[in-house]
Design a protein around this motif. Structure first.
Motif, PDB file in Angstrom:
ATOM      1  N   VAL A 125       5.624   9.252  -1.537  1.00  0.00           N
ATOM      2  CA  VAL A 125       6.073   8.890  -2.884  1.00  0.00           C
ATOM      3  C   VAL A 125       6.966   9.996  -3.451  1.00  0.00           C
ATOM      4  O   VAL A 125       8.062   9.744  -3.959  1.00  0.00           O
ATOM      5  N   TYR A 126       6.508  11.245  -3.363  1.00  0.00           N
ATOM      6  CA  TYR A 126       7.288  12.366  -3.900  1.00  0.00           C
ATOM      7  C   TYR A 126       8.566  12.569  -3.086  1.00  0.00           C
ATOM      8  O   TYR A 126       9.628  12.867  -3.654  1.00  0.00           O
ATOM      9  N   ALA A 127       8.463  12.394  -1.763  1.00  0.00           N
ATOM     10  CA  ALA A 127       9.649  12.565  -0.918  1.00  0.00           C
ATOM     11  C   ALA A 127      10.741  11.570  -1.287  1.00  0.00           C
ATOM     12  O   ALA A 127      11.922  11.927  -1.378  1.00  0.00           O
ATOM     13  N   GLU A 128      10.352  10.309  -1.522  1.00  0.00           N
ATOM     14  CA  GLU A 128      11.345   9.298  -1.856  1.00  0.00           C
ATOM     15  C   GLU A 128      11.936   9.545  -3.237  1.00  0.00           C
ATOM     16  O   GLU A 128      13.145   9.334  -3.449  1.00  0.00           O
ATOM     17  N   MET A 129      11.116   9.985  -4.178  1.00  0.00           N
ATOM     18  CA  MET A 129      11.628  10.217  -5.535  1.00  0.00           C
ATOM     19  C   MET A 129      12.561  11.419  -5.595  1.00  0.00           C
ATOM     20  O   MET A 129      13.342  11.543  -6.534  1.00  0.00           O
ATOM     21  N   TYR A 142       0.813  -1.204   0.000  1.00  0.00           N
ATOM     22  CA  TYR A 142       0.000   0.000   0.000  1.00  0.00           C
ATOM     23  C   TYR A 142       0.857   1.269   0.000  1.00  0.00           C
ATOM     24  O   TYR A 142       0.332   2.372   0.116  1.00  0.00           O
ATOM     25  N   GLN A 143       2.168   1.084  -0.124  1.00  0.00           N
ATOM     26  CA  GLN A 143       3.079   2.215  -0.103  1.00  0.00           C
ATOM     27  C   GLN A 143       3.573   2.591  -1.499  1.00  0.00           C
ATOM     28  O   GLN A 143       3.835   3.754  -1.774  1.00  0.00           O
ATOM     29  N   ARG A 144       3.675   1.610  -2.384  1.00  0.00           N
ATOM     30  CA  ARG A 144       4.214   1.887  -3.718  1.00  0.00           C
ATOM     31  C   ARG A 144       3.119   2.042  -4.766  1.00  0.00           C
ATOM     32  O   ARG A 144       3.345   2.670  -5.802  1.00  0.00           O
ATOM     33  N   VAL A 145       1.934   1.476  -4.524  1.00  0.00           N
ATOM     34  CA  VAL A 145       0.793   1.644  -5.429  1.00  0.00           C
ATOM     35  C   VAL A 145      -0.250   2.455  -4.673  1.00  0.00           C
ATOM     36  O   VAL A 145      -0.829   1.987  -3.696  1.00  0.00           O
ATOM     37  N   VAL A 146      -0.465   3.677  -5.131  1.00  0.00           N
ATOM     38  CA  VAL A 146      -1.286   4.614  -4.359  1.00  0.00           C
ATOM     39  C   VAL A 146      -2.332   5.269  -5.250  1.00  0.00           C
ATOM     40  O   VAL A 146      -2.230   5.280  -6.484  1.00  0.00           O
ATOM     41  N   ASN A 147      -3.335   5.820  -4.598  1.00  0.00           N
ATOM     42  CA  ASN A 147      -4.358   6.599  -5.281  1.00  0.00           C
ATOM     43  C   ASN A 147      -4.074   8.081  -5.071  1.00  0.00           C
ATOM     44  O   ASN A 147      -3.643   8.493  -3.987  1.00  0.00           O
ATOM     45  N   ALA A 148      -4.324   8.877  -6.090  1.00  0.00           N
ATOM     46  CA  ALA A 148      -4.019  10.306  -6.004  1.00  0.00           C
ATOM     47  C   ALA A 148      -4.826  11.009  -4.927  1.00  0.00           C
ATOM     48  O   ALA A 148      -4.414  12.074  -4.445  1.00  0.00           O
ATOM     49  N   TYR A 149      -5.975  10.440  -4.538  1.00  0.00           N
ATOM     50  CA  TYR A 149      -6.826  11.085  -3.548  1.00  0.00           C
ATOM     51  C   TYR A 149      -6.535  10.638  -2.120  1.00  0.00           C
ATOM     52  O   TYR A 149      -7.155  11.134  -1.185  1.00  0.00           O
ATOM     53  N   GLU A 150      -5.639   9.685  -1.939  1.00  0.00           N
ATOM     54  CA  GLU A 150      -5.261   9.272  -0.597  1.00  0.00           C
ATOM     55  C   GLU A 150      -3.898   9.858  -0.261  1.00  0.00           C
ATOM     56  O   GLU A 150      -3.144  10.227  -1.164  1.00  0.00           O
TER      57      GLU A 150
END
Length: 508
Positions: free
Chosen positions: A234-238, A221-229
């Motif tokens: 994700v952005y921090a890691e990238m 649930y950490q690598r596959v996410v919904n834009a509304y949750e």
């Protein structure tokens, strides 16, 4: 056996029409109030704001909600989809949700507050000489909070979660809700009301089935996410390491997610490769030249707002009101559909990303989403056509930006209306309402039920899920309520007087 005072039984839940005695036997206290709005978000706010301007007192209105402020849910969803307070929404200057008169608009307010006349001038040349003016999210939130205080919003809100809305055997309705624990001596409380307004928004976040299956099968649930949750991790890691992300969707939320990803590269040194996966890749202009035309560029369909502007108050609105059945559904699909705003800076950003090789467009139907052989990445297998072999993309993250849940049966209270109160679905599968937003098939004696917002898409008005659409629905509902003797219509005299009160922020 009921475990707590004021609890409900299976027998009561199975009963479609309730009596006063039903609730009395269950120990549920009942309070009389003429008008109840269920939801407490921006839809409820717009309705209550209109009624207060029309002279309805706070004692005659109750809003049952678990929200602390009307914009709370909107803020949550917008923030998750990377629209922060300083970012701009997809509403025009005149769609001022806190002001039913539409003036002064957001552009003039921002120009005045920032001493920057260019914002006011922009609306004079849009969309030919400049992009459409759109307000900052924080500006909208602040204005709603101001108006909420002016109309004594907090005095009308009853904290709680609505469980059931049922017809009363003698006419009117019961609204049964669960108050916060410890605030009342009973587990449930009910309002007995003549007029009910449903404004519960979307039932929840919609997830693409293949992505939901992947998350459940792999507990990921950490690598596959919904834009509304929430997914800022994700952005921090990238930003910390080179990574690849697959973005799915081609609407306004997908465009905002892509903007965030590309800004992180350009402004913060991220080394992210973005694979943008289209299921349907638009290749030619959409629409009928006689009514509207939606330009297409590199797979994206561009439109200033969810629908052409005349759908809110012009010839398209009038035409839609005249349509029934499949013709109405088809017309809504034609003027709506998946599209995003044609913002020049954002399109230039995509062009730079494509030229630099870090924004890659892909197209096709997803065949599977599985872990890569070494389990370090997520493999998306895409079928492009019957003549070509499948293509696979290995990514560190996948962001689902395809939208919110539209199945109204997923919402407990709406499902209850369908099962027990007589409500039905319209041609788009949403709640069936009349032109004045009365819910069809649920009248209870002199009692009337109304609905506004996203749950009514497919009715006689297209832009229901917008600030202006919520205000339009509120005005139509108010007119109908006035015809039944609840309040008076807002005529020229009252309108002028109330605008001056609004302008001076004088409480009503």
């Amino acid at each position: 056996m009921r475990s707590e005072q004021g609890d409900i039984s299976d027998e009561l839940i199975a009963t479609s029409v309730w009596s006063d005695q039903h609730l009395s036997r269950h120990g549920i206290p009942v309070y009389d109030v003429p008008f109840v709005s269920v939801g407490g978000g921006i839809g409820s706010f717009s309705m209550v704001d209109t009624l207060r301007i029309a002279g309805i007192t706070t004692e005659q209105i109750r809003v049952v909600s678990d929200l602390r402020r009307p914009t709370q849910t909107y803020e949550y969803l917008a923030s998750n989809s990377q629209i922060r307070s300083n970012h701009r929404l997809r509403s025009d200057s005149s769609s001022v949700i806190d002001c039913i008169w539409g003036w002064p608009g957001y552009a003039l307010r921002e120009a005045w507050a920032k001493k920057q006349p260019a914002h006011a001038m922009q609306v004079l040349v849009e969309p030919i000489g400049a992009d459409y003016y759109t307000p900052q999210a924080g500006q909208v939130y602040a204005s709603v909070n101001r108006e909420a205080a002016r109309i004594s919003w907090n005095n009308m809100v009853t904290p709680g979660v609505v469980r059931h809305v049922r017809r009363r055997d003698r006419g009117d309705y019961f609204v049964l809700f669960t108050p916060p624990k410890g605030t009342t001596p009973t587990k449930r409380v009910a309002f007995r009301s003549r007029y009910i307004h449903m404004a519960v928004g979307y039932p929840g976040v919609r997830f693409l089935p293949d992505l939901q299956a992947y998350r459940q099968a792999n507990n990921d649930y950490q690598r596959v996410v919904n834009a509304y949750e929430p997914h800022d991790h994700v952005y921090a890691e990238m930003r910390q390491r080179p990574a690849t992300v697959v973005v799915r969707g081609a609407g306004i939320v997908a465009s905002r997610v892509l903007q965030r990803l590309l800004e992180d590269r350009e402004l913060h040194g991220a080394q992210t490769t973005v694979i943008h996966l289209f299921r349907t890749y638009a290749t030619e202009a959409q629409g009928d030249k006689a009514t509207f035309r939606r330009p297409v560029r590199k797979g994206w369909a561009y439109q200033g707002f969810n629908f052409p502007k005349s759908a809110w108050g012009g010839q398209m609105r009038d035409h839609l009101e005249s349509l029934e059945g499949d013709a109405r559904r088809d017309f809504i699909d034609a003027i709506g559909g998946t599209n995003t705003a044609p913002r020049k800076k954002w399109r230039e950003q995509l062009d730079r990303g494509e030229a630099g090789g870090y924004y890659i467009q892909a197209r096709g139907v997803v065949q599977s989403v599985v872990p890569s052989p070494d389990s370090r990445k997520i493999r998306t297998v895409v079928g492009t056509s019957a003549r070509l072999q499948n293509t696979q993309y290995d990514a560190d993250f996948i962001i689902d930006a395809t939208g919110l849940e539209a199945n109204i049966e997923e919402h407990r209270v709406i499902n209850d209306l369908l099962a027990h109160v007589g409500a039905g679905k319209n041609v788009k599968g949403r709640l069936d309402v009349e032109r004045d937003f009365q819910v069809r098939g649920v009248d209870s004696g002199d009692g009337r039920m109304y609905a506004s917002g996203s749950m009514t898409l497919g009715g006689y008005y297209a832009g229901v899920d917008s600030f202006l659409g919520l205000q339009y629905a509120a005005m139509r509902i108010h007119d109908n309520l006035a015809s039944h003797g609840f309040g008076e219509r807002i005529g020229p005299g009252r309108s002028t007087k109330q605008w001056w009160k609004w302008a001076r922020n004088k409480a009503i």
